[in-house]
Design an enzyme around this catalytic site. Structure first.
Site, short mmCIF file in Angstrom:
data_model
loop_
_atom_site.label_atom_id
_atom_site.label_comp_id
_atom_site.label_asym_id
_atom_site.label_seq_id
_atom_site.Cartn_x
_atom_site.Cartn_y
_atom_site.Cartn_z
N SER A 41 35.98 -34.12 -1.54
CA SER A 41 35.10 -33.06 -1.04
C SER A 41 35.07 -31.80 -1.91
CB SER A 41 35.49 -32.70 0.39
OG SER A 41 36.86 -32.33 0.44
N ASP A 329 36.51 -23.04 5.38
CA ASP A 329 36.83 -23.73 6.64
C ASP A 329 38.31 -24.05 6.65
OD1 ASP A 329 37.16 -25.99 5.05
OD2 ASP A 329 35.22 -26.87 5.59
N HIS A 332 38.69 -26.20 2.98
CA HIS A 332 37.98 -25.93 1.73
C HIS A 332 37.87 -24.44 1.43
CE1 HIS A 332 36.50 -29.83 3.36
NE2 HIS A 332 36.89 -30.19 2.15
#
Ligand SMILES: *[C@@H]1O[C@H](CO)[C@@H](O)[C@H](O)[C@H]1NC(C)=O
Ligand SMILES: *[C@@H]1O[C@H](CO)[C@@H](O)[C@H](O)[C@H]1NC(C)=O
Length: 365
Positions: A41, A329, A332
């Protein structure tokens, strides 16, 4: 008279500098012709959007500070690879594999195969998050499709295709999920019952080595392989596992990252020695360890509870100034922190963050 001479010399030099600058702008070409991105990610720019998974972020407030809005990037703006693509001098971001499949976008400058929650092991992310594109599939399936398309696009001129593929940089940023979405969730995965942490890490390194060799057999020669950041210092890790012994972070997760990095570094040395004409570098651009007191104090920029709990809640209102936060978040980083990492990967001069060389040097070799 004397000072006039000095002055005109100075002026001549600055005119020259301006001309040189203009020239380099006019010729602006990326430092390498192509850039292929594999990973999770931190690098994903939309490959999970059409998958059945909790790990997708094609909704606001993701992309709040990105010109195109929510694209599947796991942050508020540009991600790690976007900044690196800019630093390498590309005029456009590298398209995601899913976008290329749908639109037939130009693939000659590279493709981004990265997928949120993916790991080195195929099963990583599967049981607790859902669909994802594991590293093996990124390399032996999706990249092979692109190589065939590139070769076709070059009238099946194999030597020419090979020559192009030799010059690209291949970025591999993966491994965190094999711990946080596999080994350390015994409820969903049995790996911690089957392997010690050290043996499990050996397995990861062995598998990574095999996958890298597949890329090499497909004409890849310039490799940037990322070590793991302190995965025990994310707000999500701290809230899931808690901390012990007065430590601000989850020690067992950070320890796993350290072991991974300790085993990855010699692999990179060996690959540099064993694979003819290949250049490998190890990157760990997380910078100085994040001060966890700061993390707690500043909190995440968005309200978490989306995804499996670690992502932003859909359509929630984010903080007013993401620059004041390390984390966007629960897992991340904010765009600004992504940029710090990218700058380090590109230009850092210490073996702690780039060994034996940084991305700029790798591009110039
Ligand atoms: C590199 O070559 C040495 C000597 O043949 C071998 O022992 C080692 O396993 C090789 N390493 C890799 C990663 O291929
Ligand atoms: C955390 O927030 C404080 C107050 O807003 C700010 O001064 C500080 O720079 C922030 N820390 C980081 C690492 O962003």
């Amino acid at each position: 008279m004397d000072s006039n001479l000095k002055l005109s010399k100075l002026m001549a030099i600055s005119v020259l500098l301006v001309l040189l600058r203009l020239r380099s702008w006019a010729n602006a070409k990326p430092e390498v012709p192509c850039f292929f991105i594999f990973g999770d990610s931190f690098s994903d720019n939309g490959n999970n959007n059409d998958l059945k998974t909790l790990a997708k972020v094609d909704y606001p407030p993701y992309g709040n500070d990105f010109p195109l809005g929510p694209t599947g990037r796991f942050t508020n703006g540009r991600n790690l690879q976007d900044f690196i693509v800019e630093l390498l001098g590309f005029k456009n971001y590298i398209p995601s594999f899913s976008e290329v499949k749908e639109t037939g976008k130009n693939i000659l400058r590279g493709v981004n195969y990265a997928s949120g929650s993916a790991g080195i092991l195929d099963e990583t992310g599967k049981y607790n998050v859902g669909a994802r594109i594991p590293l093996t599939q990124q390399i032996i399936q999706n990249h092979k499709i692109i190589i065939q398309d590139i070769t076709k696009g070059m009238q099946n001129d194999l030597p020419a295709a090979k020559k192009l593929l030799n010059k690209c940089i291949y970025s591999i940023q993966v491994g965190s999920n094999d711990y946080i979405n596999n080994y350390f969730i015994p409820k969903f995965y049995d790996t911690s019952r089957r392997y010690s942490l050290s043996a499990f890490t050996d397995l990861l390194i062995q598998q990574l080595s095999n996958q890298i060799k597949v890329l090499y057999d497909n004409s890849a020669r310039k490799f940037a392989v990322y070590g793991l950041p302190p995965i025990g210092c994310t707000p999500n890790a701290i809230s899931l596992y808690g901390t012990t012994n007065g430590s601000p972070c989850v020690d067992k997760l950070n320890q796993a990252a350290v072991i991974f990095n300790e085993k990855l570094t010699p692999l990179i040395y060996q690959l540099n020695n064993n694979l003819t004409h290949a250049k490998f570098t190890y990157l760990n651009p997380s910078g100085s360890p994040i001060d966890p007191a700061e993390i707690v104090k500043n909190g995440t920029c968005c309200k978490t509870g989306g995804g499996a709990g670690e992502l932003c809640i859909r359509n929630s209102k984010p903080c007013s100034n993401p620059k004041k936060h390390i984390f966007w978040d629960g897992v991340h980083l904010t765009e600004d922190q992504m940029q710090v990492m990218a700058n380090n990967a590109y230009s850092c001069s210490s073996p702690v963050c780039a060994n034996p060389f940084n991305l700029h040097k790798l591009a110039m070799l």
